[in-house]
Design a protein around this motif. Structure first.
Motif, PDB file in Angstrom:
ATOM      1  N   LEU A   5     -19.234 -24.131 -12.936  1.00 14.03           N
ATOM      2  CA  LEU A   5     -18.928 -22.770 -13.387  1.00 14.03           C
ATOM      3  C   LEU A   5     -20.209 -22.011 -13.747  1.00 14.03           C
ATOM      4  O   LEU A   5     -20.356 -20.830 -13.422  1.00 14.03           O
ATOM      5  CB  LEU A   5     -17.976 -22.795 -14.580  1.00 14.03           C
ATOM      6  CG  LEU A   5     -16.525 -23.156 -14.262  1.00 14.03           C
ATOM      7  CD1 LEU A   5     -15.710 -23.252 -15.550  1.00 14.03           C
ATOM      8  CD2 LEU A   5     -15.911 -22.123 -13.349  1.00 14.03           C
ATOM      9  N   LEU A   6     -21.133 -22.695 -14.402  1.00 15.85           N
ATOM     10  CA  LEU A   6     -22.406 -22.074 -14.760  1.00 15.85           C
ATOM     11  C   LEU A   6     -23.185 -21.709 -13.503  1.00 15.85           C
ATOM     12  O   LEU A   6     -23.752 -20.617 -13.403  1.00 15.85           O
ATOM     13  CB  LEU A   6     -23.223 -23.012 -15.656  1.00 15.85           C
ATOM     14  CG  LEU A   6     -24.564 -22.469 -16.126  1.00 15.85           C
ATOM     15  CD1 LEU A   6     -24.373 -21.184 -16.927  1.00 15.85           C
ATOM     16  CD2 LEU A   6     -25.288 -23.509 -16.960  1.00 15.85           C
ATOM     17  N   LEU A   7     -23.206 -22.579 -12.506  1.00 17.50           N
ATOM     18  CA  LEU A   7     -23.901 -22.315 -11.252  1.00 17.50           C
ATOM     19  C   LEU A   7     -23.276 -21.119 -10.530  1.00 17.50           C
ATOM     20  O   LEU A   7     -23.990 -20.237 -10.037  1.00 17.50           O
ATOM     21  CB  LEU A   7     -23.858 -23.567 -10.359  1.00 17.50           C
ATOM     22  CG  LEU A   7     -24.541 -23.439  -9.005  1.00 17.50           C
ATOM     23  CD1 LEU A   7     -26.021 -23.136  -9.175  1.00 17.50           C
ATOM     24  CD2 LEU A   7     -24.337 -24.702  -8.193  1.00 17.50           C
ATOM     25  N   VAL A   8     -21.959 -21.062 -10.486  1.00 16.41           N
ATOM     26  CA  VAL A   8     -21.264 -19.942  -9.845  1.00 16.41           C
ATOM     27  C   VAL A   8     -21.593 -18.639 -10.583  1.00 16.41           C
ATOM     28  O   VAL A   8     -21.879 -17.608  -9.961  1.00 16.41           O
ATOM     29  CB  VAL A   8     -19.738 -20.186  -9.799  1.00 16.41           C
ATOM     30  CG1 VAL A   8     -18.986 -18.934  -9.393  1.00 16.41           C
ATOM     31  CG2 VAL A   8     -19.421 -21.335  -8.864  1.00 16.41           C
ATOM     32  N   ALA A   9     -21.592 -18.663 -11.896  1.00  9.55           N
ATOM     33  CA  ALA A   9     -21.916 -17.471 -12.678  1.00  9.55           C
ATOM     34  C   ALA A   9     -23.348 -17.007 -12.409  1.00  9.55           C
ATOM     35  O   ALA A   9     -23.606 -15.809 -12.237  1.00  9.55           O
ATOM     36  CB  ALA A   9     -21.705 -17.738 -14.168  1.00  9.55           C
ATOM     37  N   VAL A  10     -24.289 -17.939 -12.361  1.00  7.24           N
ATOM     38  CA  VAL A  10     -25.697 -17.595 -12.087  1.00  7.24           C
ATOM     39  C   VAL A  10     -25.829 -16.991 -10.690  1.00  7.24           C
ATOM     40  O   VAL A  10     -26.531 -15.995 -10.494  1.00  7.24           O
ATOM     41  CB  VAL A  10     -26.602 -18.836 -12.268  1.00  7.24           C
ATOM     42  CG1 VAL A  10     -27.990 -18.590 -11.709  1.00  7.24           C
ATOM     43  CG2 VAL A  10     -26.678 -19.230 -13.731  1.00  7.24           C
ATOM     44  N   VAL A  11     -25.162 -17.569  -9.708  1.00 10.62           N
ATOM     45  CA  VAL A  11     -25.216 -17.047  -8.340  1.00 10.62           C
ATOM     46  C   VAL A  11     -24.635 -15.632  -8.280  1.00 10.62           C
ATOM     47  O   VAL A  11     -25.202 -14.739  -7.646  1.00 10.62           O
ATOM     48  CB  VAL A  11     -24.488 -17.995  -7.360  1.00 10.62           C
ATOM     49  CG1 VAL A  11     -24.286 -17.342  -6.003  1.00 10.62           C
ATOM     50  CG2 VAL A  11     -25.256 -19.296  -7.226  1.00 10.62           C
ATOM     51  N   ILE A  12     -23.524 -15.411  -8.945  1.00 12.74           N
ATOM     52  CA  ILE A  12     -22.895 -14.083  -8.944  1.00 12.74           C
ATOM     53  C   ILE A  12     -23.802 -13.061  -9.610  1.00 12.74           C
ATOM     54  O   ILE A  12     -24.052 -11.983  -9.063  1.00 12.74           O
ATOM     55  CB  ILE A  12     -21.512 -14.137  -9.624  1.00 12.74           C
ATOM     56  CG1 ILE A  12     -20.527 -14.910  -8.748  1.00 12.74           C
ATOM     57  CG2 ILE A  12     -20.995 -12.732  -9.915  1.00 12.74           C
ATOM     58  CD1 ILE A  12     -19.195 -15.182  -9.400  1.00 12.74           C
ATOM     59  N   VAL A  13     -24.327 -13.393 -10.777  1.00 10.73           N
ATOM     60  CA  VAL A  13     -25.216 -12.465 -11.487  1.00 10.73           C
ATOM     61  C   VAL A  13     -26.488 -12.223 -10.677  1.00 10.73           C
ATOM     62  O   VAL A  13     -26.954 -11.093 -10.545  1.00 10.73           O
ATOM     63  CB  VAL A  13     -25.537 -12.982 -12.911  1.00 10.73           C
ATOM     64  CG1 VAL A  13     -26.643 -12.173 -13.552  1.00 10.73           C
ATOM     65  CG2 VAL A  13     -24.286 -12.963 -13.768  1.00 10.73           C
ATOM     66  N   GLY A  14     -27.038 -13.276 -10.088  1.00  8.97           N
ATOM     67  CA  GLY A  14     -28.243 -13.141  -9.270  1.00  8.97           C
ATOM     68  C   GLY A  14     -28.021 -12.264  -8.058  1.00  8.97           C
ATOM     69  O   GLY A  14     -28.830 -11.392  -7.746  1.00  8.97           O
ATOM     70  N   SER A  15     -26.911 -12.492  -7.357  1.00 13.09           N
ATOM     71  CA  SER A  15     -26.642 -11.684  -6.163  1.00 13.09           C
ATOM     72  C   SER A  15     -26.346 -10.235  -6.533  1.00 13.09           C
ATOM     73  O   SER A  15     -26.729  -9.314  -5.811  1.00 13.09           O
ATOM     74  CB  SER A  15     -25.501 -12.279  -5.347  1.00 13.09           C
ATOM     75  OG  SER A  15     -24.299 -12.277  -6.077  1.00 13.09           O
ATOM     76  N   ALA A  16     -25.691 -10.008  -7.660  1.00 17.99           N
ATOM     77  CA  ALA A  16     -25.454  -8.638  -8.114  1.00 17.99           C
ATOM     78  C   ALA A  16     -26.781  -7.949  -8.435  1.00 17.99           C
ATOM     79  O   ALA A  16     -26.988  -6.778  -8.097  1.00 17.99           O
ATOM     80  CB  ALA A  16     -24.540  -8.630  -9.327  1.00 17.99           C
ATOM     81  N   PHE A  20     -28.230  -4.712  -6.505  1.00 13.67           N
ATOM     82  CA  PHE A  20     -28.607  -3.508  -7.236  1.00 13.67           C
ATOM     83  C   PHE A  20     -30.042  -3.115  -6.912  1.00 13.67           C
ATOM     84  O   PHE A  20     -30.341  -1.947  -6.661  1.00 13.67           O
ATOM     85  CB  PHE A  20     -28.444  -3.722  -8.745  1.00 13.67           C
ATOM     86  CG  PHE A  20     -28.934  -2.565  -9.561  1.00 13.67           C
ATOM     87  CD1 PHE A  20     -28.178  -1.413  -9.680  1.00 13.67           C
ATOM     88  CD2 PHE A  20     -30.168  -2.611 -10.201  1.00 13.67           C
ATOM     89  CE1 PHE A  20     -28.634  -0.334 -10.423  1.00 13.67           C
ATOM     90  CE2 PHE A  20     -30.633  -1.549 -10.942  1.00 13.67           C
ATOM     91  CZ  PHE A  20     -29.858  -0.400 -11.056  1.00 13.67           C
ATOM     92  N   GLY A  21     -30.930  -4.087  -6.905  1.00 15.12           N
ATOM     93  CA  GLY A  21     -32.336  -3.810  -6.618  1.00 15.12           C
ATOM     94  C   GLY A  21     -32.545  -3.238  -5.226  1.00 15.12           C
ATOM     95  O   GLY A  21     -33.285  -2.275  -5.040  1.00 15.12           O
ATOM     96  N   VAL A  22     -31.880  -3.817  -4.240  1.00  8.85           N
ATOM     97  CA  VAL A  22     -32.009  -3.326  -2.866  1.00  8.85           C
ATOM     98  C   VAL A  22     -31.437  -1.913  -2.756  1.00  8.85           C
ATOM     99  O   VAL A  22     -32.054  -1.030  -2.148  1.00  8.85           O
ATOM    100  CB  VAL A  22     -31.311  -4.290  -1.876  1.00  8.85           C
ATOM    101  CG1 VAL A  22     -31.180  -3.671  -0.494  1.00  8.85           C
ATOM    102  CG2 VAL A  22     -32.073  -5.603  -1.802  1.00  8.85           C
ATOM    103  N   ALA A  23     -30.278  -1.679  -3.350  1.00 10.66           N
ATOM    104  CA  ALA A  23     -29.674  -0.344  -3.302  1.00 10.66           C
ATOM    105  C   ALA A  23     -30.569   0.691  -3.977  1.00 10.66           C
ATOM    106  O   ALA A  23     -30.757   1.800  -3.465  1.00 10.66           O
ATOM    107  CB  ALA A  23     -28.297  -0.362  -3.956  1.00 10.66           C
ATOM    108  N   ARG A  24     -31.139   0.333  -5.096  1.00 11.60           N
ATOM    109  CA  ARG A  24     -32.032   1.250  -5.809  1.00 11.60           C
ATOM    110  C   ARG A  24     -33.287   1.527  -4.997  1.00 11.60           C
ATOM    111  O   ARG A  24     -33.757   2.652  -4.923  1.00 11.60           O
ATOM    112  CB  ARG A  24     -32.377   0.673  -7.172  1.00 11.60           C
ATOM    113  CG  ARG A  24     -33.152   1.605  -8.046  1.00 11.60           C
ATOM    114  CD  ARG A  24     -33.113   1.105  -9.495  1.00 11.60           C
ATOM    115  NE  ARG A  24     -33.961   1.867 -10.337  1.00 11.60           N
ATOM    116  CZ  ARG A  24     -33.607   2.983 -10.951  1.00 11.60           C
ATOM    117  NH1 ARG A  24     -32.386   3.438 -10.801  1.00 11.60           N
ATOM    118  NH2 ARG A  24     -34.444   3.622 -11.714  1.00 11.60           N
TER     119      ARG A  24
END
Length: 150
Positions: A5-16, A20-24
Motif C-alpha cells: 500500500l505504501l509503494l502504491v501510494a508513493v507511485v501515485i503521488v510521484g506520478s501525479a 503536474f511538472g510536465v503540464a506546468r
C-alpha cells in the motif's frame, strides 16, 4: 501488505507530481496567443526592445490599422445583419442572401489583406533581430490558435 500500500501510494503521488511538472513546463514554454498583445505598441516595445521612435511609429500604424479594421467590421456586421433579416422572411430571397454572404466574404478578404499589409509595415521598421522575434510572435498567433476559437 502495508509495504504494498505504501509503494502504491508513493507511485501515485510521484506520478501525479511528474504529471503536474510536465503540464506546468508545457504551459510555461510560451504564452498562449490570447495573451500576446501584438497591437499594443507598449507591449511590443518591451517584447522587441523597440526604440522610442519605433514604438511611436508602430503606435501610429496601429491607430490607423484599428480605424480601418473597425470600418471593415462595421461593414461586415451590416452584411451579416442583412443576411439574418432576410433569413427571417418567408419566402427567403436567395439572391439577397447570396449577396450578403458575398459581401461578408469580400470584407473578410479585405481585412486579411489589410492585416498582412500592417504586419509588413511594422516589420519594415524593425532590425533583423526584432523582425525575427516579431515574425515568431505572428507565427504563434496565426498557427497556434486552436480551431474554432476567435
Amino acid at each position: 501488505m502495508k509495504r504494498l500500500l505504501l509503494l502504491v501510494a508513493v507511485v501515485i503521488v510521484g506520478s501525479a507530481g511528474v504529471s503536474f511538472g510536465v503540464a506546468r513546463w508545457v504551459a510555461a514554454r510560451r504564452p498562449p496567443p490570447a495573451t500576446m498583445r501584438l497591437h499594443d505598441a507598449a507591449w511590443l516595445k518591451g517584447e522587441l526592445r523597440l526604440t522610442d521612435q519605433q514604438a511611436r511609429e508602430i503606435g501610429d500604424f496601429d491607430a490607423q490599422f484599428r480605424k480601418q479594421l473597425d470600418a471593415l467590421c462595421a461593414t461586415h456586421c451590416a452584411a451579416r445583419f442583412a443576411l439574418g433579416d432576410e433569413l427571417m422572411k418567408s419566402p427567403v430571397d436567395t439572391a439577397k442572401c447570396v449577396a450578403s454572404v458575398e459581401k461578408m466574404n469580400a470584407v473578410q478578404a479585405e481585412s486579411e489583406r489589410l492585416t498582412l499589409a500592417h504586419i509588413l509595415k511594422v516589420r519594415s521598421l524593425l532590425n533583423d533581430q526584432q523582425a525575427r522575434r516579431y515574425s515568431q510572435l505572428i507565427h504563434d498567433q496565426v498557427c497556434d490558435m486552436p480551431m474554432g476559437t476567435p
